[in-house]
Design an enzyme around this catalytic site. Sequence first.
Site, PDB file in Angstrom:
ATOM      1  N   HIS A 184       0.606  -1.141  -0.050  1.00 13.79           N
ATOM      2  CA  HIS A 184      -0.001  -0.108  -0.084  1.00 13.79           C
ATOM      3  C   HIS A 184       0.791   1.396  -0.042  1.00 13.79           C
ATOM      4  CE1 HIS A 184       0.477   1.774   4.072  1.00 13.79           C
ATOM      5  NE2 HIS A 184       0.935   0.573   4.370  1.00 13.79           N
ATOM      6  N   CYS A 185       0.266   2.411  -0.484  1.00 10.46           N
ATOM      7  CA  CYS A 185       0.808   3.583  -0.304  1.00 10.46           C
ATOM      8  C   CYS A 185      -0.229   4.533   0.177  1.00 10.46           C
ATOM      9  CB  CYS A 185       1.270   4.208  -1.576  1.00 10.46           C
ATOM     10  SG  CYS A 185       0.201   4.040  -3.048  1.00 10.46           S
ATOM     11  N   GLN A 186      -0.099   5.824  -0.059  1.00 11.05           N
ATOM     12  CA  GLN A 186      -1.246   6.749   0.484  1.00 11.05           C
ATOM     13  C   GLN A 186      -2.970   6.355  -0.166  1.00 11.05           C
ATOM     14  OE1 GLN A 186      -0.807   9.857   2.405  1.00 11.05           O
ATOM     15  NE2 GLN A 186      -2.905   9.492   2.933  1.00 11.05           N
TER      16      GLN A 186
END
EC number: 3.1.3.16
Length: 483
Positions: A408-410
Amino acid sequence: MPPSPLDDRVVVALSRPVRPQDLNLCLDSSYLGSASPGSGSHAPVLATAVVTLKAANLTYMPSSSGSARSLNCGCSSTSCCTVATYDKDHQAQTQAIAAGTATTAIGTSTTCPANQMVNNNENTGSVLSPSGGVGSPVSGTPKQLASIKIIYPNDLAKKMTKCSKSHLPSQGPVIIDCRPFMEYNKSHIQGAVHINCADKISRRRLQQGKITVLDLISCREGKDSFKRIFSKEIIVYDENTNEPSRVTPSQPLHIVLESLKREGKEPLVLKGGLSSFKQNHGNLCDNSLQLQECREVGGGASAASSMLPQSVPTTPDIENAELTPILPFLFLGNEQDAQDLDTMQRLNIGYVINVTTHLPLYHYEKGLFNYKRLPATDSNKQNLRQYFEEAFEFIEEAHQCGKGLLIHCQAGVSRSATIVIAYLMKHTRMTMTDAYKFVKGKRPIISPNLNFMGQLLEFEEDLNNGVTPRILTPKLMGMETVV
């Protein structure tokens, strides 16, 4: 004693930097008639000025104290607006009355006879031209878009066919799709890169000047990644635009063209957009996975429409996107998904890759997950490829242990999606386009920035040349779909 020049000043706040000659501006000096040399009147000139400016967010601030007035638009950025100041020179009052002279704060002057001045209530008439004379009123479309040239569908098709026959696709033009993402996912010109500026977040960032199309690739790393193709033509299209000069500022095509022009590029607009191109060159267009599968089984358009949701959103809903299984053991998500402990445990997730510099390693203190942070930002300056092999090894470790992995990222749109695409390219014979389509078919909101797309192109080239070896065994589970 004559009044100070500072007592008659107009300050105009503009929403973004423009040149004074780009403004449709004249001062109404009709009130000066009473003070003309022939009238014999020595009445003082009123310290007011009327400005006709075809721009939004106009603030009129006459100085009353004899000193310069500052302008605060209320934001925290010192570069969010440009301040242009126009003075009347009271020290040369007689000459100004006779010639109608207005001197700008940047040291240039233009003459505009009094009988040619316009006031705030007039929308037509003569105005000051950039050269200092009297010209035509400025239209609502920015001047930089007036010079945009068009390319006809047949000409683009010839360029694409020529590059295909010569087996040099990197020599072809850069094609940018400005339509909503769901439309791009249904069909687009082969090799076109989608610019996700239809959703509110991207549109706002572009309009505020926080990012532009070429800002994403203007750094040294981005330029190196796109050196082969961005030195060539750039062709931009939407659904059906014929004349770029008629595009309104709110349209994504306008935003992209404006950004490209600001960066010194000379983009071409595809006349008639995708609609016109597909009429005679449908073989040079790509369709979504669902539409391709329907045609393969002979379902036709009716079957395709039945497989799509009855209510298809025009833009991807980034904020409400759910955790996405790309492969049986590989999940792509956002910050909220990384916080959802119940869902992660239900999906047997034991490994987490956090592709951010600032988000915490959620639930780290509980010792339930193996974490890896890849400190990367979603920017034009980020070298994400340096983390590819490290990420691949961590994903393989999770796979061998029989655990699921969340990356995941933002928002699960750009950084983490780029690594997932690269992983599929590494472990299959997929091209970058095929891997991109596969992930997009699972998670429609993905949209790696152009800098990351350039790094994926270089990665694909290294895979094809054997510089970076592929790992094809064991075969990935969940890759039975033909892309």
